[in-house]
Motif scaffolding. Structure first.
Motif, PDB file in Angstrom:
ATOM      1  N   PRO A  85       0.829  -1.207   0.000  1.00  0.00           N
ATOM      2  CA  PRO A  85       0.000   0.000   0.000  1.00  0.00           C
ATOM      3  C   PRO A  85       0.866   1.261   0.000  1.00  0.00           C
ATOM      4  N   ILE A  86       0.278   2.354  -0.448  1.00  0.00           N
ATOM      5  CA  ILE A  86       0.950   3.663  -0.384  1.00  0.00           C
ATOM      6  C   ILE A  86       0.727   4.186   1.026  1.00  0.00           C
ATOM      7  N   ARG A  87       1.835   4.414   1.722  1.00  0.00           N
ATOM      8  CA  ARG A  87       1.764   4.798   3.137  1.00  0.00           C
ATOM      9  C   ARG A  87       2.830   5.820   3.481  1.00  0.00           C
ATOM     10  N   GLU A  88       2.561   6.557   4.557  1.00  0.00           N
ATOM     11  CA  GLU A  88       3.568   7.437   5.151  1.00  0.00           C
ATOM     12  C   GLU A  88       4.620   6.544   5.811  1.00  0.00           C
ATOM     13  N   SER A  89       5.858   6.958   5.738  1.00  0.00           N
ATOM     14  CA  SER A  89       6.944   6.218   6.378  1.00  0.00           C
ATOM     15  C   SER A  89       6.613   5.984   7.848  1.00  0.00           C
ATOM     16  N   GLY A  90       6.823   4.753   8.305  1.00  0.00           N
ATOM     17  CA  GLY A  90       6.550   4.398   9.695  1.00  0.00           C
ATOM     18  C   GLY A  90       5.181   3.788   9.912  1.00  0.00           C
ATOM     19  N   ASP A  91       4.255   3.970   8.963  1.00  0.00           N
ATOM     20  CA  ASP A  91       2.902   3.433   9.086  1.00  0.00           C
ATOM     21  C   ASP A  91       2.865   2.063   8.409  1.00  0.00           C
TER      22      ASP A  91
END
Length: 188
Positions: A85-91
């Motif tokens: 998935p496209i995610r914010e770093s750390g998520d």
């Protein structure tokens, strides 16, 4: 207002526990070169990612992190056989895993494979100058023959950050930009 852009290739951030398994107990990452964000660096070490369909070799970025995270592009997902998935770093909750293979051992990563969302690193002072704040979503315009407007760009403001927009190789190539090109922030 303008800011520099940088293209990020596939890479991995490793926890110390996984560094020990993949490279040997007590192994310390060897710095190859500093990255633009203070304290971050590319390492000489590389790791193989083994998915359902195939494998990719990725560079390790340091320093060690609390949790291991793999960042690939959407195109990298196909040869691996992973739906990241496209995610914010750390998520990384609820993300797929992959097998990591290093010279000293293997790790069956249960989660942590993402396609990093486009984002802007900036100091709190920069954020004030641009009229934005941490976690804002903005647009960014690029120029040139492949100029475009990136939507859904996350602002990450922290005093330790250096001003720079990060996109993956696919996004950068689509826009015809290269490291250091200036782009325009458009606040929502």
């Amino acid at each position: 207002m303008k800011l520099p852009i940088a293209l990020s290739n596939k890479h991995i951030h490793l926890s110390q526990e996984h560094i020990d398994v993949l490279f040997g107990k007590g192994h310390e990452l060897v710095k190859l070169k500093d990255l633009s964000q203070p304290g971050q660096y590319a390492c000489e070490e590389k790791v193989d990612l083994v998915g359902a369909k195939g494998k990719l070799t990725v560079r390790v970025l340091g320093p060690a992190r609390p949790e291991t995270q793999v960042e690939v592009s959407l195109a990298d997902c196909f040869p691996l056989g992973v739906k990241a998935p496209i995610r914010e770093s750390g998520d990384i909750e609820g993300t797929p895993g992959v097998k990591l293979v290093g010279p000293a051992g293997e790790v069956e990563l249960e989660k942590g494979v993402i396609v990093a969302s486009r984002h802007i690193h900036m100091s709190n002072e920069d954020a004030k100058a641009f009229g934005v704040k941490d976690k804002d979503i903005v647009k960014v315009r690029t120029e040139g023959p492949r100029g475009l407007v990136f939507e859904n760009v996350l602002v990450r403001a922290k005093d330790s950050f250096k001003l720079e927009m990060h996109v993956d190789m696919e996004e950068g190539n689509a826009a015809g930009v290269k490291n250091g090109d200036l782009v325009e922030l458009i606040a929502e």
